[in-house]
Design a protein around this motif. Structure first.
Motif, PDB file in Angstrom:
ATOM      1  N   GLY B 105       0.810  -1.211   0.000  1.00  0.00           N
ATOM      2  CA  GLY B 105       0.000   0.000   0.000  1.00  0.00           C
ATOM      3  C   GLY B 105       0.839   1.254   0.000  1.00  0.00           C
ATOM      4  O   GLY B 105       1.992   1.261  -0.421  1.00  0.00           O
ATOM      5  N   GLU B 106       0.248   2.329   0.506  1.00  0.00           N
ATOM      6  CA  GLU B 106       0.904   3.629   0.412  1.00  0.00           C
ATOM      7  C   GLU B 106       2.260   3.644   1.115  1.00  0.00           C
ATOM      8  O   GLU B 106       3.180   4.340   0.694  1.00  0.00           O
ATOM      9  N   CYS B 108       4.431   1.362   1.200  1.00  0.00           N
ATOM     10  CA  CYS B 108       5.427   0.638   0.402  1.00  0.00           C
ATOM     11  C   CYS B 108       4.977   0.663  -1.045  1.00  0.00           C
ATOM     12  O   CYS B 108       4.625  -0.368  -1.608  1.00  0.00           O
ATOM     13  N   SER B 109       4.990   1.845  -1.633  1.00  0.00           N
ATOM     14  CA  SER B 109       4.446   1.945  -2.979  1.00  0.00           C
ATOM     15  C   SER B 109       5.320   1.209  -3.984  1.00  0.00           C
ATOM     16  O   SER B 109       6.526   1.057  -3.796  1.00  0.00           O
ATOM     17  N   ASN B 110       4.689   0.743  -5.032  1.00  0.00           N
ATOM     18  CA  ASN B 110       5.376   0.112  -6.154  1.00  0.00           C
ATOM     19  C   ASN B 110       6.205  -1.098  -5.732  1.00  0.00           C
ATOM     20  O   ASN B 110       7.407  -1.162  -5.960  1.00  0.00           O
ATOM     21  N   ASN B 111       5.564  -2.049  -5.100  1.00  0.00           N
ATOM     22  CA  ASN B 111       6.228  -3.305  -4.766  1.00  0.00           C
ATOM     23  C   ASN B 111       6.560  -4.091  -6.023  1.00  0.00           C
ATOM     24  O   ASN B 111       5.889  -3.957  -7.042  1.00  0.00           O
ATOM     25  N   TRP B 112       7.573  -4.921  -5.918  1.00  0.00           N
ATOM     26  CA  TRP B 112       7.883  -5.868  -6.996  1.00  0.00           C
ATOM     27  C   TRP B 112       7.984  -7.261  -6.388  1.00  0.00           C
ATOM     28  O   TRP B 112       7.848  -7.439  -5.182  1.00  0.00           O
TER      29      TRP B 112
END
Lengths: 108, 126
Positions: B105-106, B108-112
């Motif tokens: 979520g916000e 930890c934006s842009n998880n891979w």
């Protein structure tokens, strides 16, 4: 909904350089990650945060970013590189992961 | 060695339910956020849900919100996906995938996704 655009296919001869692009409105602000997927197999992380490479991935795989387009470059393409390549980023909020449609790399 | 092994895929009728499981080993499961990603036949990857390392935060794609529920048991090193009201368009290979972060979520934006299981096939058909 937010989309990432990839060319459906790219073809190169062995030893040449393959470049696969991924475009999206938010890519200037969001990192992009790349995966390789061979037929019938799970994806493998190739590149994360635009240009970082996991330790197990060969140096001939590299990533660059320019504005709203990111590029995966495969130098000295080998027959074993024939696979689908998928980009992934996040939507405009940065919260929800989004994948590109994938590019099929053919080694001639 | 890091391993993720999905199970539970099956043929199910439209409107039915199914529970998928992902057993992990080789790393401290409770330190990583996890997701389920699916791939319809001949199609690309679609992220459908994620859960934080502690299990206190979940996210869902609109396509499955209200029908699917993700959960985890950190003591058993297992990730789950409870699916209900299944539709033909849910037919896909379902992968569990690890994110190299504890949050989603916000925060930890842009998880891979740095590790993937081999997938389990869910077929929704009468």
């Amino acid at each position: 909904s937010y989309e990432l655009t990839q060319p459906p296919s790219v073809s190169v001869s062995p030893g040449q350089t393959a470049r696969i692009t991924c475009s999206g409105d938010a890519l200037a602000k969001q990192y992009t990650h790349w995966y390789q997927q061979r037929p019938g197999q799970a994806p493998i992380l190739l590149i994360f945060k635009d240009s970082e490479r996991p330790s197990a991935i060969p140096e001939r795989f590299s990533g660059t970013s320019s504005g709203t387009t990111v590029t995966l470059t495969i130098s000295g393409v080998q027959a074993e590189d024939e696979a689908d390549y998928l980009c992934q980023s996040a939507d405009l909020s940065g919260v929800f992961p989004v994948f590109g449609g994938g590019t099929q790399l053919t080694v001639l | 060695e890091v391993q993720l092994l999905e199970s539970g895929g099956n043929l199910v009728q439209p409107g039915g339910s199914l529970r998928l499981s992902c057993a992990v080993s080789g790393f401290t499961f409770g330190g990583y956020a996890m997701s389920w990603v699916r791939q319809a036949p001949g199609k690309g990857l679609e992220w459908i849900t994620g859960i934080s390392a502690g299990g206190n935060k979940t996210l869902y794609a609109d396509s499955v919100k209200g029908r699917f529920t993700v959960s985890r048991d950190n003591s058993e090193n297992r990730l789950f996906l409870q699916m209900s009201s299944l539709r033909a368009e849910d037919t896909a290979v379902f992968y569990c995938a690890r994110s190299p972060r504890y949050c989603i979520g916000e925060a930890c934006s842009n998880n891979w996704f740095d590790r993937w299981g081999q997938g389990t096939l869910v077929t929704v058909s009468s």
